[in-house]
Structures are given as C-alpha cells and as structure tokens.
Design a protein around this motif. Sequence first.
Motif, mmCIF file in Angstrom:
data_model
loop_
_atom_site.group_PDB
_atom_site.id
_atom_site.type_symbol
_atom_site.label_atom_id
_atom_site.label_comp_id
_atom_site.label_asym_id
_atom_site.label_seq_id
_atom_site.Cartn_x
_atom_site.Cartn_y
_atom_site.Cartn_z
ATOM 1 N N ARG A 1 0.831 -1.222 0.000
ATOM 2 C CA ARG A 1 0.000 0.000 0.000
ATOM 3 C C ARG A 1 0.855 1.257 0.000
ATOM 4 O O ARG A 1 0.367 2.348 -0.285
ATOM 5 N N LEU B 1 1.958 4.291 -7.385
ATOM 6 C CA LEU B 1 1.594 3.680 -8.660
ATOM 7 C C LEU B 1 1.424 4.752 -9.722
ATOM 8 O O LEU B 1 1.070 5.891 -9.414
ATOM 9 N N TYR C 1 -3.819 0.729 -10.769
ATOM 10 C CA TYR C 1 -4.616 -0.163 -9.916
ATOM 11 C C TYR C 1 -5.966 -0.483 -10.568
ATOM 12 O O TYR C 1 -6.383 -1.639 -10.624
ATOM 13 N N ASP D 1 -7.366 -4.059 -11.806
ATOM 14 C CA ASP D 1 -8.620 -4.477 -11.183
ATOM 15 C C ASP D 1 -9.652 -4.858 -12.237
ATOM 16 O O ASP D 1 -10.495 -5.722 -12.031
ATOM 17 N N ASN E 1 -4.817 -7.565 -6.410
ATOM 18 C CA ASN E 1 -4.292 -6.606 -7.386
ATOM 19 C C ASN E 1 -2.904 -6.108 -6.980
ATOM 20 O O ASN E 1 -2.009 -5.968 -7.811
ATOM 21 N N LEU E 2 -2.742 -5.861 -5.681
ATOM 22 C CA LEU E 2 -1.432 -5.395 -5.198
ATOM 23 C C LEU E 2 -0.377 -6.481 -5.361
ATOM 24 O O LEU E 2 0.782 -6.203 -5.666
ATOM 25 N N ILE F 1 0.651 -6.371 -8.911
ATOM 26 C CA ILE F 1 1.432 -5.157 -9.147
ATOM 27 C C ILE F 1 2.882 -5.374 -8.714
ATOM 28 O O ILE F 1 3.820 -4.905 -9.360
#
Length: 346
Positions: free
Chosen positions: A249, A253, A258, A262, A290-291, A294
């Motif tokens: 977090r 980005l 994101y 997503d 999603n993270l 990433i």
Amino acid sequence: MKVDLLQMVESGGCSAKISPGQLEEILKNLPLPEDPNILVGIDTHDDAGVYKVNDDLALVLTTDFFPPVCSDPYEFGQIAAANSISDIYAMGGTPVIALNIMMFPASKLPMEAYAAILKGGYEMASEAGVRIIGGHTIDDTPPKYGLAVVGYIHPDKIITNAGARPGETLILTKPVGTGIILAGQRLKMADEKDVKEALKLMKILNKTGADVMKEFNIKGATDITGFGLAGHALKMARASNVSITLKMRQIPLIGNAYRIIDEGCIPGAAFRNLDFAGQETYFSGDLDYNLKMIAFDAQTSGGLLMSVPQGKVDAVLNELHQRGLSDSTVIGSVTAKCDKFLYIEN
Ligand code: CO
Ligand code: CO
Ligand code: CO
C-alpha cells in the motif's frame, strides 16, 4: 510515413525478457569464470558485472536491449538507452562509453525510423555523459534496441544487491506500473495521460538516485526492471542473505494502474515473475490480489531500490525529493533471514 513501432510487437520493453526461472536454470549449468579481479560476477544475479583493473579502478559492464515500448522511434531510443545505462547507476558506477545493439527490419520499416531510434539513444546517452563509440546491427523483426555500457567505479565503492543489511529500510525512487499501463494501452484501457506519465518516467535516468546513494554511502541497491519489484527484491534478499518485507500500500503507482489491473488487465510477464518468485515468497493472508500482481509487474527503466541504514532514511528521502525524485518513498524493510526471503503485505 508515420511509423508506429507498437504495431510490430506483442510485448515490448523489459516485459519481453526470458522468464527469470528459465534463465536461472540455464545459468546454473554454466561454468563460472575464475579470476580474482572479478568483483561482481554472474553468481549473485546483480545488475552488472564488475572487473578490477587496479586498486583505484574497476570497470562496470552491462547490456540490455528489447523490442519497442512505445510507438515513436525516437522515444523508444531514449527509453532503451536510459534503461541500459541504469544498471551502471544501480552499482554506484559512472557510465562512460557504450555500444549500440540494434535489430532492425530493413524491409519493413523506413530507414528514417532506424536513424530516429539511434538519435534517441544518442541523446539519452549524452545526457548521462556516455559516448557511444560503435555498435552492431542485425536485420530482424521486430526491431530491438539497447546498449552495452561500460562504467568506472572505485573497487571499494561498489553498491551491490548483496549489500542489504538487517534493520535497513527500503526506498524506491520511481512509481510502479509501466507494464500494466503499456498493456492497458494496447487494450484501450489506459488513458492518454497515464501513458504519457509512464513514458516520462521511463525516460528519467537513474543518475540522480545514484548520486544520492553515493553521497550517503549506501551499500545495497538494485534497479527495478523486467522481473518486477518483487522479483528484484527477491534477488536482493537472496544475494544479501536477508529477508525483505514489501508494504504494497505504500508503493506509489502510475496513474490508474490499480484500476486497470482491477478490471482484469494483468500482463503475462507478471504471471511469469510470480511463477519464479512464488516459492520463496510469503504472501500475507489478507493481501489484496491486485497489489500482489502489481508487485510482479515487469518494469521498463524502473527506479532504484536502495537499502538505507536507519539513521539516514529521512535525510536520503529529503535529498531525493529535493533533487526532483518526488515519488521516492519508503516501501519496505530488511530483517535477518527468516523462513522465506520475501514477505509481501498490504
Ligand atoms: Co538491473
Ligand atoms: Co539489465
Ligand atoms: Co560487429
């Protein structure tokens, strides 16, 4: 004739790398050269090799080349050169000379496109203080471009991916998401603004970040490219024999990266990278999917990941911000080696 290089490729930039797992499989069977002057060799999977010439001078050597990441030939040349030179900066070296490496489909593209790629490369190299003194071309589709670069470094001042120590803090100098934005562009899921932002970031040399590392006597660093933030962090953890925790977090980005992921646009290279690193990574139970993806997104010409001793963190961040790397931020930490090399949390 307006050339669109993206018409010629499926995946460009560092996304086109061979999977890190396959690469390790091949490299492990290669005999390692034995020479006391090899200060950094293949074994630690570092950004560049380092060879000692005498007590005051060592050479840093690296090469990178890849298919187009953008439509415009000149801009492709700039990005490819910035990416190639980055590995010298990641080692704390001063890039000095380079050779062009070019694959170009002479029957499919106008020669002006060739010239524009080289011109972009030349101008980025000049900005880095690098002289291009030769090169080599093969007729091939799709086009590919990059540099083989030589830099100088003092043998006692090498910054390696083996230099991270428990208790240090990880700082990243550029936002993440170039792979996602470029894939999103292809599927018309990324807007113009995000693409522009990604292109701008890829053209930023890691010179400033490297200057700050040298100034603060940082020992452990790498740059983030094709294996993604998590892949390169894992290589660093392994080489340093420590564990690294990434706080997803906290990672800046690019634009709507994101949202794009997503909505289902996950580049293939991210799965390849996850495949490689998954075994040695602990994913926290509540980790946002999603993270997670990433973390494995292949970056082209990404930022520096530096391991900073506790007392220097604020001063290093401040200096990076002052010098224009305003996205630089703390994204994780280094601990003594635990069960896994890499821990990924929200
Ligand atoms: Co590198
Ligand atoms: Co490289
Ligand atoms: Co030749």
